[in-house]
Structure formats: C-alpha cells, structure tokens
Scaffold this motif. Sequence first.
Motif, short mmCIF file in Angstrom:
data_model
loop_
_atom_site.label_atom_id
_atom_site.label_comp_id
_atom_site.label_asym_id
_atom_site.label_seq_id
_atom_site.Cartn_x
_atom_site.Cartn_y
_atom_site.Cartn_z
N TRP A 456 0.79 -1.22 0.00
CA TRP A 456 0.00 0.00 0.00
C TRP A 456 0.83 1.28 0.00
CZ3 TRP A 456 -4.23 -2.03 -1.40
CH2 TRP A 456 -4.71 -3.20 -0.83
N TYR A 457 2.15 1.18 -0.30
CA TYR A 457 2.93 2.42 -0.39
C TYR A 457 3.91 2.42 -1.56
CZ TYR A 457 5.35 6.65 0.94
OH TYR A 457 5.86 7.91 0.93
N MET A 458 4.48 1.28 -1.89
CA MET A 458 5.51 1.26 -2.93
C MET A 458 4.99 1.82 -4.25
SD MET A 458 8.51 0.04 -1.96
CE MET A 458 9.20 -0.64 -3.45
N VAL A 459 3.80 1.40 -4.66
CA VAL A 459 3.19 1.89 -5.90
C VAL A 459 2.24 3.04 -5.55
CG1 VAL A 459 1.83 1.28 -7.92
CG2 VAL A 459 3.35 -0.42 -6.87
N PRO A 460 2.48 4.25 -6.06
CA PRO A 460 1.63 5.40 -5.68
C PRO A 460 0.15 5.19 -5.96
CG PRO A 460 3.63 6.17 -6.74
CD PRO A 460 3.62 4.69 -6.90
N VAL A 461 -0.17 4.44 -7.03
CA VAL A 461 -1.59 4.24 -7.37
C VAL A 461 -2.29 3.41 -6.30
CG1 VAL A 461 -3.15 3.34 -9.14
CG2 VAL A 461 -1.00 4.41 -9.81
N LEU A 462 -1.55 2.55 -5.61
CA LEU A 462 -2.15 1.66 -4.61
C LEU A 462 -2.16 2.26 -3.21
CD1 LEU A 462 -0.63 -1.78 -5.72
CD2 LEU A 462 -2.91 -0.85 -6.18
N ARG A 463 -1.88 3.53 -3.07
CA ARG A 463 -1.96 4.15 -1.74
C ARG A 463 -3.42 4.48 -1.41
NH1 ARG A 463 3.33 8.19 -2.46
NH2 ARG A 463 4.84 6.50 -2.70
N LEU A 464 -4.24 3.43 -1.36
CA LEU A 464 -5.67 3.57 -1.16
C LEU A 464 -6.04 4.11 0.22
CD1 LEU A 464 -6.93 0.29 -2.87
CD2 LEU A 464 -6.73 2.56 -3.85
N PRO A 465 -5.29 3.85 1.29
CA PRO A 465 -5.71 4.39 2.58
C PRO A 465 -5.84 5.91 2.61
CG PRO A 465 -4.10 2.65 2.92
CD PRO A 465 -4.16 2.89 1.45
N ILE A 466 -5.07 6.64 1.79
CA ILE A 466 -5.13 8.11 1.84
C ILE A 466 -6.47 8.63 1.32
CG2 ILE A 466 -4.10 10.22 0.95
CD1 ILE A 466 -1.40 8.89 1.04
N PRO A 467 -6.93 8.28 0.11
CA PRO A 467 -8.25 8.80 -0.32
C PRO A 467 -9.40 8.26 0.52
CG PRO A 467 -7.39 7.23 -1.92
CD PRO A 467 -6.28 7.53 -0.99
N LEU A 468 -9.29 7.01 0.98
CA LEU A 468 -10.35 6.47 1.83
C LEU A 468 -10.44 7.23 3.15
CD1 LEU A 468 -9.92 2.61 1.29
CD2 LEU A 468 -11.67 4.10 0.33
#
Length: 594
Positions: A456-468
């Motif tokens: 959930w951090y290495m790939v910027p697109v998968l940083r889902l916790p931030i928009p959620l």
Amino acid sequence: MPNSPAGGQLPLPTLSTVDLVDSSLRSTGSSDSAGGLEEGDTAPQRKDTGQLKEFSTASRLSQVAVGFLKVCGLLGSLYFFICSLDILSSAFQLLGSKMAGDIFKDNVVLSNPVAGLVIGVLVTVLVQSSSTSSSIVVSMVASKLLTVRASVPIIMGVNVGTSITSTLVSMAQSGDRDEFRRAFSGSAVHGIFNWLTVLVLLPLESATAVLERLSELTLRAAHLQPGQQAPNILKALTQPLTHLIVQLDSTAVIGSATGNATNHSLIKQWCGIRVETGDSEECDASGFCPERNSTAFPEDKLPCRHLFVNSALSDLAVGFILLAGSLLVLCTCLVLIVKLLNSLLRGQIAGAVRTVINADFPFPFGWLSGYLAILVGAGLTFLLQSSSIFTAAVVPLMGVGVITLDCAYPLFLGSNIGTTTTALLAALASPADMLLFAVQVALIHFFFNLAGILLWYMVPVLRLPIPLAQRFGDLTARYRWVAVAYLLLAFLLLPLAVFGLSLAGAVVLAAVGGPLVGLALLIILVNVLQGRRPSWLPPCLRSWGWLPLWLRSLEPWDGLVTRCCPTGACRPQDPAVKEAHCFENPEVLASQPL
C-alpha cells in the motif's frame, strides 16, 4: 445681490483654494514655531525617540518571555499527556486483563484464523498495550498452548487493535469540524492501512503460511544469543510520576493466559526486598534490592510507594477511578496542546513550520521524501518505545494543520516498523527457553508490517488508505456521530460478534459471516461501477433511488441522533452563522473584492 447665482447658493471653493489655505496655515505655524525649536525643543523629540526604543525593547522582551512560557506549557502538557496514556493503559489492564486471559485460554477458538484475528483486536483494546498482548502470545507459544501458525492471526489483530489509541485522541478535537476532519482522517488512515493489510495477508497466510515460513528461514540463518533489554528512554522520564499513582504486576496477565494465574490483585504491593549490605552486588548502599523471587519473608519485603498500596478497593474499582482520571487529564492536556500550537504557529512561523515538515526533495528525488518519513517514524517510535504515543502525538499536529495527511501516512507506516524493532529487541532479551519463540513472533510482526508497506505504499496508485481516509474524514466532519459508531463497530461490536459466532463453531461462523462478507463486497463493486462504468450494470442497479431513504442516506439517521443528543454538539453548524463568522475576520474581508 445681482452678482449672486441663481437659487441663492454660494460657490464651493475649488480644490486649489483649499490647498492654498492649508499650505499657508502650515507655513505660518512653522514660521511662528521656528524660534522655539532653535532654543531647545529638540530634547523632547530625542526623549520621545528614546521612549519608543525602550518600548520596542520591552515589547520584544515580553514577547520572548510569553513565547518561552508557551513552549514550557506545551512541553509540560505533552509530558502529562504521555503520563495519562500510561495510566490509561494501566486502567484498561485492571478492567479487562482477566477477561483477556480467559479469552486466550480457549484453544479451540484460537485454531480458527478469523477468530484469532478478532481475539487479537479485542485483547489489545482491553489492555491498551500491544506489548502485553504480544507477551501473552509468546508465553503461550513457549508453553506449547498455542502453535506458531495459530499465533499469526492474533499478531495481525494486535497490529489492528493498537490503532484505537490515535482514534480516541482524535475524538477530543471534535469541537471544531475542520480540526476534527483532519485529525480523524489521520487516525483513520492508520486503521484503514492495518485492515487492508489484514484483508490481503490473512487469506494468503491461511493458504500458504508464508509469514511463518519466512520467519523460520530467518531464524535458521541467524545464530541467536540472549541479549539485554533495550533502554526505554520515555519510561525513565514518566515512571517517577506514574509509579507514584499506580504500579501493576506485569506477570499477572501472562500467568492468567498460560494457566498459572493466582487470585491475588494485579496491583503491585511489594517492590523489593531488604537484605544486609554486601550480600548482593545488585543492592544499593541502603540495602534495597529489586524483588527477584517470592521466597523472602513478608518482613523482608519493601512495600511499593503509590496511591493504591494496601487499598481496600477492588481492581475493578481502581480501574474505573484511573480510567476517569486519566481520560480527564488526557482531554485537558490535548486541548491545551491544540490551543498552544494554534497560538505559537501563526503567520510566518506557521508557514515556515509547514514548509519544513511537508517539504519534498527536488524533482528527480521527490519520491525519496516518503521513505525518509518512514525512517523518521521508525526512529522516533524506537526512541519512544511506543507506537501508540507517537501516533497520538502526530494526530493533534494534523488537527491544527501542521502535518498533512500525505506526510503523516509514511510516518504512521514507519511507526509500525519501529514498534516491531522494539518487540524484536525485547524478544532477544527473553530467557533461553523462550528465545526462539519470542523472536519468531516478533519477526512475523515485522514481516506483516513490511508486507503492508510493499502493498500500500511502494506503488503510488495503490496508496488507497489516503483517499479512503480523506472521504471518511469528510463524512465524520459532517456527521460527527459516525466517528463514535466507527469506534464501537470496528474495535468492539464487530469483533465481539465474530468471537461469539466462533464459539458456536467454524461452520456457524462461515454460514453467517460468508453471505454478509459477500454482500458487502457486492455493494462495494456496484458503487464503483456506478461511478465509473454505469453502462455495465443493469438499469435497476445504476442508481440506489429505488431503496428507502434510510438505506441509502445518513440523513434520517442523523435526524434521529440529533433529536436524541442531549446537547447541540451533534447538530450541524448553520452555514449562515459560519459565513458571518468568516466575514468578521479582517483577513477574509481584506481578501474580498469591493
């Protein structure tokens, strides 16, 4: 009067006439006073200049003194805030430690991964200490009461349960909606990250046991020797105060879980033994020695020095007293911290602090800023020896707008890594018979958090916790009761429901929980398709308008909660009042076009 204009109106003097009169008056006054100035009226001007200099110097000194007092008040509030967190943990241990030990005793339930996960969450919420929960797991594995494979879901639950502290701290900033939006989104991003990591790794671990095998490979490659406990800098600062309030027997909860429990109180009564000077190298000059065993006679033991020594109150009563007092001190200190931060961080100072904290590296190396924040979070957590204290200190800074959510997210991830390194060092200090089990459990905890960062951090697109977390923060700012509902559902009611179903058996848990989980996943999928690809859905699912209002909107629930709320805290703020308040601000008025 033949020369007067029509209507009897006199002509107004022109601008040049007024200017001439003013200039003549100014020249006359200056010529009349010229002699007086030559005779010695320069001294009052010098005196006035000196008074201005003295006034400016005095005002600067007063500003420095007030700033110094504010910094001292901020540090003092932070110190008592940390001490109140320690007392709060002790209160929860008194209230729920025996229940936690009873929960851990049911080996049949622990064999179910989902039940093990919610048990880890419940026990960490009850004792408010991930270290205590991890120590229970290590002792049970070392005593052959629990296998390493069954302990992995419990460790995941412990990691989820430790995020409740930052959520509780964010609730204290619910008075201001903007601050509450930022603070709650910061606390929610930590919990969302942990839950998303569990949703991915728990099925994977149940199918392949990847974390268990990876920890075994690491143990085989390393040659471990028992070491010493890492120094706890924060405890050395807070224990002089917290030990005057209460001291607990740290082995009581572990003994309750491993079947060696006794009926004595969790409150510590004896803190040392007195022997003759010179009999032991560990004793000091007064003959005081740490209590090493229970073979000493009562007259040789030294009583502890805190408020509840030899108290007639039960552990439950003491726990409620400490819970009420610690929550009162915690909320008071948190309000003071927020007010002092708002007072100190103003104008150019606030801009400079925000620029430094949220700064990024130049263009080619901008991606390194987040990884540096992870290292900073891990290092600070290692120094504090507590991830709960670190996250609880970051949340108020987010509320006042000093730290943004994008910058706080890697700090929380680094905090997860820092607390696992602390647990690893504590495991290396374990006795020889428990060393391998303790280190393996600590490694599982470390690899779990490391895998979460990779996901959930290495790939910027998968940083889902931030928009959620941002959407969740906006929702709770509009309906503040949603934060309380989230706190109760995520950390208490839902884990209790799953635990109750697991007591009935794995078949009942799968029969009830399976359809509910499938329905939740279907609703999420339909919502995503409604926003992105509505043509892929049948006409009846392209909108939820056919559902009753209470099933597709929170407005009816908000009206119900607002009517039941005893004060006006639950009611939404009137937009007209907020607009009027904004336009009373001179800065807002100056920014508006006339």
